[in-house]
Design a protein around this motif. Structure first.
Motif, PDB file in Angstrom:
ATOM      1  N   LEU A 132       0.832  -1.193   0.000  1.00 50.59           N
ATOM      2  CA  LEU A 132       0.000   0.000   0.000  1.00 50.59           C
ATOM      3  C   LEU A 132       0.873   1.251   0.000  1.00 50.59           C
ATOM      4  O   LEU A 132       0.582   2.233  -0.689  1.00 50.59           O
ATOM      5  CB  LEU A 132      -0.941  -0.005   1.209  1.00 50.59           C
ATOM      6  CG  LEU A 132      -1.838   1.213   1.371  1.00 50.59           C
ATOM      7  CD1 LEU A 132      -2.753   1.377   0.160  1.00 50.59           C
ATOM      8  CD2 LEU A 132      -2.625   1.121   2.649  1.00 50.59           C
ATOM      9  N   ARG A 133       1.960   1.221   0.754  1.00 46.54           N
ATOM     10  CA  ARG A 133       2.875   2.355   0.812  1.00 46.54           C
ATOM     11  C   ARG A 133       3.445   2.674  -0.568  1.00 46.54           C
ATOM     12  O   ARG A 133       3.521   3.828  -0.972  1.00 46.54           O
ATOM     13  CB  ARG A 133       4.005   2.079   1.789  1.00 46.54           C
ATOM     14  CG  ARG A 133       4.956   3.241   1.928  1.00 46.54           C
ATOM     15  CD  ARG A 133       6.112   2.964   2.845  1.00 46.54           C
ATOM     16  NE  ARG A 133       5.805   1.961   3.838  1.00 46.54           N
ATOM     17  CZ  ARG A 133       6.716   1.322   4.556  1.00 46.54           C
ATOM     18  NH1 ARG A 133       7.978   1.575   4.398  1.00 46.54           N
ATOM     19  NH2 ARG A 133       6.371   0.419   5.437  1.00 46.54           N
ATOM     20  N   SER A 134       3.836   1.659  -1.298  1.00 45.68           N
ATOM     21  CA  SER A 134       4.393   1.865  -2.639  1.00 45.68           C
ATOM     22  C   SER A 134       3.361   2.432  -3.599  1.00 45.68           C
ATOM     23  O   SER A 134       3.657   3.327  -4.389  1.00 45.68           O
ATOM     24  CB  SER A 134       4.937   0.545  -3.192  1.00 45.68           C
ATOM     25  OG  SER A 134       5.958   0.044  -2.378  1.00 45.68           O
ATOM     26  N   VAL A 166      14.368  16.172  -7.070  1.00 42.11           N
ATOM     27  CA  VAL A 166      13.651  14.894  -7.195  1.00 42.11           C
ATOM     28  C   VAL A 166      13.809  14.069  -5.921  1.00 42.11           C
ATOM     29  O   VAL A 166      12.833  13.491  -5.420  1.00 42.11           O
ATOM     30  CB  VAL A 166      14.138  14.115  -8.436  1.00 42.11           C
ATOM     31  CG1 VAL A 166      13.628  12.695  -8.432  1.00 42.11           C
ATOM     32  CG2 VAL A 166      13.711  14.830  -9.708  1.00 42.11           C
ATOM     33  N   LEU A 167      15.011  14.019  -5.362  1.00 35.77           N
ATOM     34  CA  LEU A 167      15.229  13.234  -4.140  1.00 35.77           C
ATOM     35  C   LEU A 167      14.504  13.823  -2.935  1.00 35.77           C
ATOM     36  O   LEU A 167      13.942  13.076  -2.119  1.00 35.77           O
ATOM     37  CB  LEU A 167      16.724  13.109  -3.850  1.00 35.77           C
ATOM     38  CG  LEU A 167      17.518  12.241  -4.815  1.00 35.77           C
ATOM     39  CD1 LEU A 167      19.004  12.287  -4.484  1.00 35.77           C
ATOM     40  CD2 LEU A 167      17.011  10.807  -4.793  1.00 35.77           C
ATOM     41  N   VAL A 168      14.486  15.144  -2.824  1.00 35.99           N
ATOM     42  CA  VAL A 168      13.773  15.778  -1.708  1.00 35.99           C
ATOM     43  C   VAL A 168      12.286  15.465  -1.782  1.00 35.99           C
ATOM     44  O   VAL A 168      11.667  15.045  -0.792  1.00 35.99           O
ATOM     45  CB  VAL A 168      14.021  17.308  -1.693  1.00 35.99           C
ATOM     46  CG1 VAL A 168      12.999  18.035  -0.831  1.00 35.99           C
ATOM     47  CG2 VAL A 168      15.420  17.610  -1.220  1.00 35.99           C
ATOM     48  N   TRP A 169      11.700  15.635  -2.973  1.00 39.60           N
ATOM     49  CA  TRP A 169      10.268  15.388  -3.091  1.00 39.60           C
ATOM     50  C   TRP A 169       9.937  13.900  -3.002  1.00 39.60           C
ATOM     51  O   TRP A 169       8.879  13.530  -2.486  1.00 39.60           O
ATOM     52  CB  TRP A 169       9.697  16.026  -4.355  1.00 39.60           C
ATOM     53  CG  TRP A 169       9.451  17.476  -4.089  1.00 39.60           C
ATOM     54  CD1 TRP A 169      10.207  18.533  -4.508  1.00 39.60           C
ATOM     55  CD2 TRP A 169       8.425  18.015  -3.260  1.00 39.60           C
ATOM     56  NE1 TRP A 169       9.693  19.695  -4.005  1.00 39.60           N
ATOM     57  CE2 TRP A 169       8.603  19.413  -3.245  1.00 39.60           C
ATOM     58  CE3 TRP A 169       7.378  17.471  -2.543  1.00 39.60           C
ATOM     59  CZ2 TRP A 169       7.757  20.257  -2.522  1.00 39.60           C
ATOM     60  CZ3 TRP A 169       6.539  18.312  -1.835  1.00 39.60           C
ATOM     61  CH2 TRP A 169       6.738  19.688  -1.829  1.00 39.60           C
ATOM     62  N   GLY A 197       7.471   9.646   2.829  1.00 40.46           N
ATOM     63  CA  GLY A 197       7.046   9.820   4.214  1.00 40.46           C
ATOM     64  C   GLY A 197       5.537   9.968   4.341  1.00 40.46           C
ATOM     65  O   GLY A 197       4.916   9.378   5.235  1.00 40.46           O
ATOM     66  N   VAL A 198       4.935  10.736   3.450  1.00 42.54           N
ATOM     67  CA  VAL A 198       3.469  10.892   3.469  1.00 42.54           C
ATOM     68  C   VAL A 198       2.794   9.549   3.185  1.00 42.54           C
ATOM     69  O   VAL A 198       1.816   9.179   3.849  1.00 42.54           O
ATOM     70  CB  VAL A 198       3.017  11.964   2.444  1.00 42.54           C
ATOM     71  CG1 VAL A 198       1.518  11.966   2.273  1.00 42.54           C
ATOM     72  CG2 VAL A 198       3.513  13.334   2.863  1.00 42.54           C
TER      73      VAL A 198
END
Length: 91
Positions: free
Chosen positions: A3-5, A71-74, A80-81
């Motif tokens: 579900l997370r993916s 891209v890595l930050v987002w 996390g969300v």
């Protein structure tokens, strides 16, 4: 797929599609620019080369390292969300 993916792919894809589709509109343009330049300005303050050296007509264009960092930050934010939403859905 977990579900997370699924949530992560959906959130990241929605973010990318909104940015790509509405970047030139007057309503969302500043908000979309903030999602790009916000992380870049923070990392630039740490003296990382986030902006290209070419001439620009206003804001400096992000360098390759800058785009990778955005891209890595987002991706980290959306992961996390998605993890939080998946945890809430399990309860």
């Amino acid at each position: 797929m977990t579900l997370r993916s699924v949530l992560f792919v959906g959130l990241a894809t929605a973010h990318a599609l909104i940015a790509w589709t509405w970047a030139g509109t007057s309503a969302l343009g500043p908000a979309i620019a903030a999602t790009i330049y916000g992380p870049l300005l923070v990392l630039d303050a740490l003296k990382l080369p986030m902006f290209g050296s070419g001439a620009s007509g206003g804001w400096a264009a992000p360098s390759v390292l800058g785009w990778v960092c955005v891209v890595l930050v987002w991706a980290a934010i959306w992961w996390g969300v998605a993890a939080l939403l998946a945890r809430l859905c399990r309860r």
